[in-house]
Scaffold this motif. Structure first.
Motif, PDB file in Angstrom:
ATOM      1  N   GLY A 182       0.762  -1.236   0.000  1.00  0.00           N
ATOM      2  CA  GLY A 182       0.000   0.000   0.000  1.00  0.00           C
ATOM      3  C   GLY A 182       0.791   1.283   0.000  1.00  0.00           C
ATOM      4  N   VAL A 183       1.917   1.355   0.704  1.00  0.00           N
ATOM      5  CA  VAL A 183       2.634   2.624   0.819  1.00  0.00           C
ATOM      6  C   VAL A 183       3.286   3.024  -0.498  1.00  0.00           C
ATOM      7  CG1 VAL A 183       4.560   3.814   1.921  1.00  0.00           C
ATOM      8  CG2 VAL A 183       3.017   2.450   3.297  1.00  0.00           C
ATOM      9  N   ILE A 184       3.940   2.071  -1.159  1.00  0.00           N
ATOM     10  CA  ILE A 184       4.591   2.390  -2.428  1.00  0.00           C
ATOM     11  C   ILE A 184       3.565   2.867  -3.450  1.00  0.00           C
ATOM     12  CG2 ILE A 184       5.765   1.341  -4.416  1.00  0.00           C
ATOM     13  CD1 ILE A 184       7.404  -0.299  -2.449  1.00  0.00           C
ATOM     14  N   GLN A 185       2.415   2.226  -3.486  1.00  0.00           N
ATOM     15  CA  GLN A 185       1.357   2.608  -4.437  1.00  0.00           C
ATOM     16  C   GLN A 185       0.799   3.995  -4.103  1.00  0.00           C
ATOM     17  OE1 GLN A 185       1.739  -0.255  -2.805  1.00  0.00           O
ATOM     18  NE2 GLN A 185       1.052  -2.020  -4.008  1.00  0.00           N
ATOM     19  N   ALA A 186       0.592   4.267  -2.814  1.00  0.00           N
ATOM     20  CA  ALA A 186       0.057   5.575  -2.419  1.00  0.00           C
ATOM     21  C   ALA A 186       1.040   6.687  -2.763  1.00  0.00           C
ATOM     22  CB  ALA A 186      -0.251   5.578  -0.920  1.00  0.00           C
ATOM     23  N   CYS A 187       2.332   6.439  -2.567  1.00  0.00           N
ATOM     24  CA  CYS A 187       3.338   7.443  -2.930  1.00  0.00           C
ATOM     25  C   CYS A 187       3.313   7.739  -4.429  1.00  0.00           C
ATOM     26  CB  CYS A 187       4.729   6.965  -2.515  1.00  0.00           C
ATOM     27  SG  CYS A 187       5.068   7.058  -0.747  1.00  0.00           S
ATOM     28  N   ALA A 188       3.223   6.695  -5.247  1.00  0.00           N
ATOM     29  CA  ALA A 188       3.173   6.885  -6.698  1.00  0.00           C
ATOM     30  C   ALA A 188       1.948   7.700  -7.097  1.00  0.00           C
ATOM     31  CB  ALA A 188       3.177   5.533  -7.393  1.00  0.00           C
ATOM     32  N   GLU A 189       0.838   7.401  -6.473  1.00  0.00           N
ATOM     33  CA  GLU A 189      -0.417   8.099  -6.797  1.00  0.00           C
ATOM     34  C   GLU A 189      -0.343   9.577  -6.439  1.00  0.00           C
ATOM     35  OE1 GLU A 189      -4.857   8.315  -4.849  1.00  0.00           O
ATOM     36  OE2 GLU A 189      -3.859   6.349  -4.908  1.00  0.00           O
ATOM     37  N   LEU A 190       0.292   9.908  -5.320  1.00  0.00           N
ATOM     38  CA  LEU A 190       0.302  11.277  -4.808  1.00  0.00           C
ATOM     39  C   LEU A 190       1.505  12.093  -5.264  1.00  0.00           C
ATOM     40  CD1 LEU A 190      -0.817  10.480  -1.144  1.00  0.00           C
ATOM     41  CD2 LEU A 190      -2.234  11.389  -3.004  1.00  0.00           C
ATOM     42  N   GLY A 191       2.457  11.455  -5.949  1.00  0.00           N
ATOM     43  CA  GLY A 191       3.655  12.168  -6.376  1.00  0.00           C
ATOM     44  C   GLY A 191       4.654  12.369  -5.250  1.00  0.00           C
ATOM     45  N   THR A 192       4.615  11.484  -4.266  1.00  0.00           N
ATOM     46  CA  THR A 192       5.515  11.523  -3.122  1.00  0.00           C
ATOM     47  C   THR A 192       6.660  10.540  -3.353  1.00  0.00           C
ATOM     48  OG1 THR A 192       3.712  12.100  -1.603  1.00  0.00           O
ATOM     49  CG2 THR A 192       5.672  11.088  -0.633  1.00  0.00           C
ATOM     50  N   THR A 193       7.888  10.953  -3.103  1.00  0.00           N
ATOM     51  CA  THR A 193       9.023  10.043  -3.246  1.00  0.00           C
ATOM     52  C   THR A 193       9.000   9.009  -2.131  1.00  0.00           C
ATOM     53  OG1 THR A 193      10.354  11.793  -4.257  1.00  0.00           O
ATOM     54  CG2 THR A 193      11.538   9.879  -3.398  1.00  0.00           C
ATOM     55  N   PHE A 194       9.220   7.758  -2.496  1.00  0.00           N
ATOM     56  CA  PHE A 194       9.359   6.707  -1.487  1.00  0.00           C
ATOM     57  C   PHE A 194      10.841   6.468  -1.257  1.00  0.00           C
ATOM     58  CE2 PHE A 194       9.992   2.380  -0.050  1.00  0.00           C
ATOM     59  CZ  PHE A 194       9.097   2.295   1.012  1.00  0.00           C
ATOM     60  N   VAL A 195      11.315   6.786  -0.059  1.00  0.00           N
ATOM     61  CA  VAL A 195      12.718   6.625   0.296  1.00  0.00           C
ATOM     62  C   VAL A 195      12.867   5.312   1.064  1.00  0.00           C
ATOM     63  CG1 VAL A 195      14.662   7.596   1.584  1.00  0.00           C
ATOM     64  CG2 VAL A 195      13.112   9.111   0.327  1.00  0.00           C
ATOM     65  N   ALA A 196      13.607   4.384   0.479  1.00  0.00           N
ATOM     66  CA  ALA A 196      13.751   3.042   1.050  1.00  0.00           C
ATOM     67  C   ALA A 196      14.981   2.993   1.946  1.00  0.00           C
ATOM     68  CB  ALA A 196      13.876   2.012  -0.069  1.00  0.00           C
ATOM     69  N   PHE A 197      14.746   2.900   3.273  1.00  0.00           N
ATOM     70  CA  PHE A 197      15.907   2.776   4.148  1.00  0.00           C
ATOM     71  C   PHE A 197      16.214   1.306   4.423  1.00  0.00           C
ATOM     72  CE2 PHE A 197      12.760   3.009   7.717  1.00  0.00           C
ATOM     73  CZ  PHE A 197      13.241   2.010   8.570  1.00  0.00           C
ATOM     74  N   SER A 198      17.456   1.059   4.801  1.00  0.00           N
ATOM     75  CA  SER A 198      17.986  -0.302   4.996  1.00  0.00           C
ATOM     76  C   SER A 198      17.740  -1.194   3.784  1.00  0.00           C
ATOM     77  CB  SER A 198      17.386  -0.940   6.252  1.00  0.00           C
ATOM     78  OG  SER A 198      17.776  -0.240   7.409  1.00  0.00           O
ATOM     79  N   PRO A 199      18.019  -0.713   2.568  1.00  0.00           N
ATOM     80  CA  PRO A 199      17.782  -1.537   1.374  1.00  0.00           C
ATOM     81  C   PRO A 199      18.751  -2.711   1.261  1.00  0.00           C
ATOM     82  CG  PRO A 199      18.957   0.453   0.759  1.00  0.00           C
ATOM     83  CD  PRO A 199      18.590   0.602   2.214  1.00  0.00           C
ATOM     84  N   LEU A 200      19.815  -2.702   2.083  1.00  0.00           N
ATOM     85  CA  LEU A 200      20.760  -3.822   2.104  1.00  0.00           C
ATOM     86  C   LEU A 200      20.603  -4.651   3.380  1.00  0.00           C
ATOM     87  CD1 LEU A 200      23.925  -2.089   0.602  1.00  0.00           C
ATOM     88  CD2 LEU A 200      22.151  -3.419  -0.552  1.00  0.00           C
ATOM     89  N   ALA A 201      19.406  -4.553   3.967  1.00  0.00           N
ATOM     90  CA  ALA A 201      19.035  -5.417   5.093  1.00  0.00           C
ATOM     91  C   ALA A 201      20.014  -5.305   6.252  1.00  0.00           C
ATOM     92  CB  ALA A 201      18.890  -6.865   4.627  1.00  0.00           C
ATOM     93  N   ARG A 202      20.396  -4.078   6.560  1.00  0.00           N
ATOM     94  CA  ARG A 202      21.298  -3.798   7.688  1.00  0.00           C
ATOM     95  C   ARG A 202      22.594  -4.613   7.603  1.00  0.00           C
ATOM     96  NH1 ARG A 202      17.893  -0.652  10.525  1.00  0.00           N
ATOM     97  NH2 ARG A 202      15.693  -1.258  10.653  1.00  0.00           N
ATOM     98  N   GLY A 203      23.093  -4.768   6.370  1.00  0.00           N
ATOM     99  CA  GLY A 203      24.359  -5.444   6.148  1.00  0.00           C
ATOM    100  C   GLY A 203      24.238  -6.894   5.735  1.00  0.00           C
ATOM    101  N   MET A 204      23.054  -7.474   5.823  1.00  0.00           N
ATOM    102  CA  MET A 204      22.884  -8.870   5.451  1.00  0.00           C
ATOM    103  C   MET A 204      23.090  -9.093   3.956  1.00  0.00           C
ATOM    104  SD  MET A 204      22.260 -10.928   8.034  1.00  0.00           S
ATOM    105  CE  MET A 204      21.232 -12.328   7.551  1.00  0.00           C
ATOM    106  N   LEU A 205      22.816  -8.082   3.142  1.00  0.00           N
ATOM    107  CA  LEU A 205      22.935  -8.208   1.692  1.00  0.00           C
ATOM    108  C   LEU A 205      24.251  -7.606   1.191  1.00  0.00           C
ATOM    109  CD1 LEU A 205      19.208  -7.436   0.812  1.00  0.00           C
ATOM    110  CD2 LEU A 205      20.375  -9.639   0.550  1.00  0.00           C
TER     111      LEU A 205
END
Length: 322
Positions: A182-205
């Motif tokens: 839901g959040v990613i879709q709502a951001c796209a609809e409203l023109g809000t940037t979705f900032v993805a934190f911990s995209p590397l899984a806090r070092g696991m990736l």
């Protein structure tokens, strides 16, 4: 590096999350941190994300030193709203947000920040009051825009109707997929940037498997405690092998996956090391075939991670909506 939109700004498609500079995942020092920031800037990263509680001001101070000594003009985001302590509490009152913003500006050596987040939402405080505070800070030129972190889609819609929201920052990666509900879709609809934190899984990736973490942040996190930690590590090792077969680094592949989930998504991996940063800089150049995507989905399907992403002590202000 390719660029993406963050409000009215064109920024590098990959941002820099500065939590590590505060010593949250182990000791750091000024020379090492400045070297990492230099490497990020040289690579085309122009969006730097910090917060008042990252090392209780250390991260912001480090960025402030870097800005003063280098003379660069990146897009700076910071946050306030979490009051550290036992137990942790949330304060979105106008006096608190104003005082913390002023302290952040002093540490950063700036008279404004481009983006100011409510780090967590205070559930009992009317959203209208909080957005009113942020709107006044925008009018006064203290902040260029506001953001919300760890929120539900309904909160974004309500806030955006009061005053347009520049960015939502929630955790999102191959092992944390809730924003897809839901959040990613709502951001796209409203023109809000979705900032993805911990995209590397806090070092696991990263490029090599982590040793069992002993730092205070991950050490009590259910995904990093046994038996979940060993099981998660084994699953990710198969993904690491796939990346090697394709000639990609693990971290760049994981970031590429995030980038390809939407043009409005801006990941902000973090590191204390210039060398580690260079592992993921080619992420915006990786393009998956249908076969690649199918293989990734097989190796790390939605929900593969064992254990909650936060311990109970870290859940204050995190909105759950599923």
């Amino acid at each position: 590096m390719k660029t993406r939109k963050l409000g009215r700004h064109d920024v590098g498609a990959i941002g820099f999350g500065a939590m590590s500079l505060g010593g949250m995942f182990g000791a750091t020092d000024e020379a090492t941190s400045l070297s990492a920031l230099d490497a990020a800037w040289e690579a085309g990263i122009t969006h730097f994300d910090t917060a008042n509680i990252y090392g209780m001001g250390i991260s912001e101070t480090m960025i402030g030193t870097w800005l003063k000594t280098r003379g660069h003009s990146p897009v700076i985001a910071t946050k306030a709203g979490i009051v550290d302590g036992t137990p942790r509490r949330i304060d979105n009152s106008e006096p608190y947000l104003r005082s913390e913003l002023e302290a952040s500006l002093k540490r950063l050596g700036r008279d404004h920040v481009d983006l100011f987040y409510i780090h967590r939402r205070e559930a009992d405080r009317p959203l209208e009051e909080v957005i009113g505070t942020l709107s006044r800070l925008i009018e006064e030129g203290k902040i260029g825009g506001y953001g919300l972190s760890e929120i539900a889609p309904a909160t974004l819609r309500r806030a955006h109707a009061i005053h347009p929201c520049m960015a939502v920052q929630n955790e999102y990666s191959l092992w944390t997929r809730q924003p897809e509900l839901g959040v990613i879709q709502a951001c796209a609809e409203l023109g809000t940037t979705f900032v993805a934190f911990s995209p590397l899984a806090r070092g696991m990736l990263g490029e090599t498997a982590l040793a069992p973490p002993t730092d205070g942040f991950r050490g009590r996190n259910p995904r990093f405690t046994e038996p979940a930690f060993s099981r998660n590590t084994a699953k990710i090792e198969s993904f690491r092998a796939f990346c090697r077969e394709r000639g990609w680094t693990t971290s760049a592949t994981a970031l590429a996956w995030t980038l390809q989930k939407g043009d409005h998504i801006l990941p902000i991996p973090g590191t204390r090391s210039a060398a580690h940063l260079r592992h993921w800089l080619a992420a915006d150049e990786i393009s998956f075939t249908a076969e690649d995507q199918a293989r990734i989905d097989q190796l790390l399907p939605a929900g593969f991670a064992e254990g909650d992403r936060y311990g109970d002590h870290q859940l204050a202000g995190v909105e759950r909506y599923c």
